[in-house]
Design an enzyme around this catalytic site. Structure first.
Site, PDB file in Angstrom:
ATOM      1  NE  ARG A  53      -2.394   1.077   3.626  1.00 53.44           N
ATOM      2  CZ  ARG A  53      -3.127   0.991   4.745  1.00 53.44           C
ATOM      3  NH1 ARG A  53      -4.443   0.838   4.659  1.00 53.44           N
ATOM      4  NH2 ARG A  53      -2.551   1.055   5.925  1.00 53.44           N
ATOM      5  CE  LYS A 151      -2.143   4.614   6.924  1.00 53.20           C
ATOM      6  NZ  LYS A 151      -3.468   5.033   7.405  1.00 53.20           N
ATOM      7  CD  GLU A 184     -11.551   6.925   6.333  1.00 52.56           C
ATOM      8  OE1 GLU A 184     -11.170   5.767   6.097  1.00 52.56           O
ATOM      9  OE2 GLU A 184     -10.852   7.925   6.113  1.00 52.56           O
TER      10      GLU A 184
END
Length: 292
Positions: A53, A151, A184
């Site tokens: 990721r 991210k 989220e």
């Protein structure tokens, strides 16, 4: 007391040496990527998934990374220097030092650092009894603004939502996207249970493609629990039988109220079943498998 460990650009350093230049674009503009990684029994949990990721996030930002073996070596060295068997790693790569101005072309070399420390997001009593959530007025940018799969170091809207939760006396906040759908928590993915089935928002609604979220979906398949990704509104959360948050730092946290509305159960039977399976896979992958 266990002290944090710092690894910076190739070597372990003291706290006084753990510094980056003031003109680092990660500091000035949030230009960089990171991963939070748990380790248990001195073994990083799902390290390959986290590094993949990280690499994808860096590619999306056109940010050069060291080879994966170098990243693995940095993680291994940092964990080895830490006094505790279990802990949390923050692996950060910034664009590096450069001139003032947004243009990253002036940044010659990225900066890589790793921090090992303990992390406690909630008290043990809250972990058992459940969290109180509010729905934040701060909205989560959608994929048309900034893809949530990146991210990055840009967490300002998450921080604003967290501040809103604190002002309201809540433990955590839910972020909605621009269409009013649940995305989220401020640093965790969300699952609800309804009639024996688990549901979680899709990435396209603004949810991070969480490593722990993926493990929960994996465990549900193994346990024969029906679990789906689908869009959720606050109504779905308010009327859920169960609700829990999950993330690398959080692990699995049951939710007892959302906007003052109590869940049907906290922690509920599905939450407990998934949590036991999650702890079992941690034990399997960081103890049993390492001894084979």
């Amino acid at each position: 007391m266990i002290e944090p460990i710092y690894w910076l650009n190739g070597r372990l350093v003291s706290a006084a040496e753990a510094v980056i230049p003031l003109n680092d674009h990660g500091l000035l503009y949030g230009d960089g990527v990171f991963e939070g990684i748990r380790f248990y029994n001195r073994r990083p949990f799902r390290l390959a998934d986290h590094l993949e990721r990280l690499e994808l996030s860096a590619r999306a930002l056109m940010l050069a990374l060291p080879h994966r073996t170098a990243l693995e070596a940095a993680v291994t060295e940092t964990i080895a220097a830490f006094a505790g068997a279990d802990g949390y790693l923050r692996l950060v790569i910034t664009r590096g030092a450069g001139s003032l101005g947004l243009d990253p072309g002036h940044c010659e070399r990225p900066s890589l650092f790793v921090i090992a420390d303990k992390v406690t997001l909630v008290s043990e009593s809250r972990r058992r009894s459940g969290l109180d959530l509010i729905t934040a007025s701060t909205r989560r940018p959608g994929p048309t603004v900034l893809d949530p799969r990146i991210k990055s170091l840009n967490y300002l809207n998450n921080i604003l939502a967290k501040l809103e939760a604190r002002r309201a006396g809540a433990d955590e906040a839910l972020l909605l996207n621009e269409r009013g759908q649940v995305a989220e928590g401020t640093a965790e993915n969300l699952f609800i249970a309804r009639r024996g089935r688990l549901c979680t928002p899709p990435v396209s609604d603004g949810a991070l493609d969480g490593i722990t979220r993926g493990i929960v979906l994996e465990l549900c398949r193994q346990e024969g629990i029906e679990a789906v990704e689908r869009s959720l509104t606050p109504y779905d959360v308010h009327t859920a039988d169960e609700c829990f948050l999950c993330g690398t730092g959080a692990e699995l946290l049951p939710v007892r109220t959302v906007d003052g509305r109590p869940m049907g159960h906290c922690p509920g039977p599905l939450t407990e079943r998934v949590r036991r399976a999650y702890q079992a896979i941690i034990e399997l992958e960081t103890t049993t498998r390492s001894e084979q």
